[in-house]
Design an enzyme around this catalytic site. Structure first.
Site, mmCIF file in Angstrom:
data_model
loop_
_atom_site.group_PDB
_atom_site.id
_atom_site.type_symbol
_atom_site.label_atom_id
_atom_site.label_comp_id
_atom_site.label_asym_id
_atom_site.label_seq_id
_atom_site.Cartn_x
_atom_site.Cartn_y
_atom_site.Cartn_z
ATOM 1 C CE LYS A 73 -3.998 -1.966 2.396
ATOM 2 N NZ LYS A 73 -5.484 -1.804 2.851
ATOM 3 C CG ASP A 109 -7.868 0.517 3.691
ATOM 4 O OD1 ASP A 109 -8.408 -0.098 2.629
ATOM 5 O OD2 ASP A 109 -6.216 0.721 3.392
ATOM 6 N N GLY A 133 -0.112 -0.605 15.032
ATOM 7 C CA GLY A 133 0.329 -0.880 13.913
ATOM 8 C C GLY A 133 0.338 0.389 12.906
ATOM 9 C CB ALA A 134 2.095 3.385 12.676
ATOM 10 N N GLY A 136 0.183 1.274 6.173
ATOM 11 C CA GLY A 136 -0.117 1.790 5.426
ATOM 12 C C GLY A 136 -1.756 2.036 5.575
ATOM 13 C CB ALA A 137 -4.237 -0.891 6.605
#
Length: 293
Positions: A73, A109, A133-134, A136-137
């Site tokens: 991504k 997203d 979590g950092a 793309g999503a």
């Protein structure tokens, strides 16, 4: 004259068993469209892992669009001719349209998660939310969380520099909210004080089984959202339900972003309620190991 036809693909690692093609094609059929959706699994089919090369071939083969998922991504952005303002701000693209010889990147997203959260957990408290979590999503989800009114967002990533950089970026965009970066070893302190937990890493996917944190940290005052949708009921969500948490599975985000992709590709308005019903039916009919979308 033959009707306009569409060819769309899903590019990523481990997408072979995805139900996304079925969701897209059933909704397209209901709209009276000639629409084919294929998976391009970077591991199973041996397709070149360089996303720029793959984009070139997809355009040459007549694809109208590609959905882009893990782990491409962010890396796909530099290979595009244009990106929308939102995708550029987020630094991540999950949909590429091929039109007039150019590849344009979009990010659905952010809206997909925002809509899922608003419709499925409308009264979720947003004083303090921890996001794992950092990437793309995660960037899109964090943006959506702050836009939805989260007062204090804490980002945790194995790559601490990535979390720090994203926190600084978001703090500039949302000056009335507090955005911090922290480390995973601080979760025993962070989770008990949080209202919400959002998981945005590959952990829990069929190809990456496991838990992103110690389940003993989960508590009934916490709502838990997982953007993993392969499988739908992840180990994290199972543990969260057992702890009395309200949960949001990744299927809701996936369906809403799929509806946005259909809208972008065809210009037609999909029936999101119908798509959600289709999704539920596919999940009910699938064997446990085939439940990913």
């Amino acid at each position: 004259m033959l009707p306009r036809s569409y060819l769309v693909g899903l590019v990523g690692v481990g997408v072979g068993p995805s139900l996304t093609p079925t969701i897209h094609m059933l909704e397209a059929r209901a709209l009276g469209l000639d629409y084919v959706y294929r998976t391009v699994d970077l591991t199973a089919w041996g397709v070149p892992s360089e996303i720029g090369t793959l984009l070139h071939y997809a355009a040459a083969l007549g694809y109208d669009a590609l959905n882009i998922t893990h782990p491409c991504k962010q890396s796909v952005v530099e290979h595009l001719d244009r990106v929308t303002e939102q995708a550029a701000r987020l630094g991540a693209v999950n949909t590429v349209l091929f039109t007039s010889g150019a590849a344009t990147g979009y990010n659905t997203d952010q809206r997909g998660f925002a809509t899922a959260l608003a419709t499925e957990l409308p009264r979720a408290p947003k004083d303090v939310v921890v996001q794992l979590g950092a990437g793309g999503a995660g960037t899109a989800v964090a943006d959506a969380l702050l836009e939805s009114g989260v007062e204090h967002l804490i980002l945790v990533d194995r790559d601490e520099d990535k979390a720090v950089a994203l926190a600084a970026q978001l703090a500039g965009r949302f000056p009335t909210s507090r955005v911090d970066a922290s480390q995973s070893d601080k979760l025993p302190v962070l989770i008990p004080a949080a209202n919400g937990l959002v998981h945005c890493t590959p952990t829990g996917m069929a190809d990456h089984p496991g838990m992103p944190l110690d389940p003993v940290l989960l508590h009934a005052g916490l709502w838990v959202a997982d953007i993993v949708y392969r499988p739908l009921e992840t180990a994290l969500l199972q543990a969260a339900r057992a702890a009395g948490c309200q949960v949001l599975h990744g299927g809701h985000m996936a369906v809403h972003q799929a509806a946005d992709t259909l809208r972008l590709v065809t210009g037609r308005e999909p029936d999101v309620a119908r798509m959600l019903n289709t999704f539920a039916g596919l999940v009910d009919a699938a064997k446990p190991e085939a439940r990913p979308i």
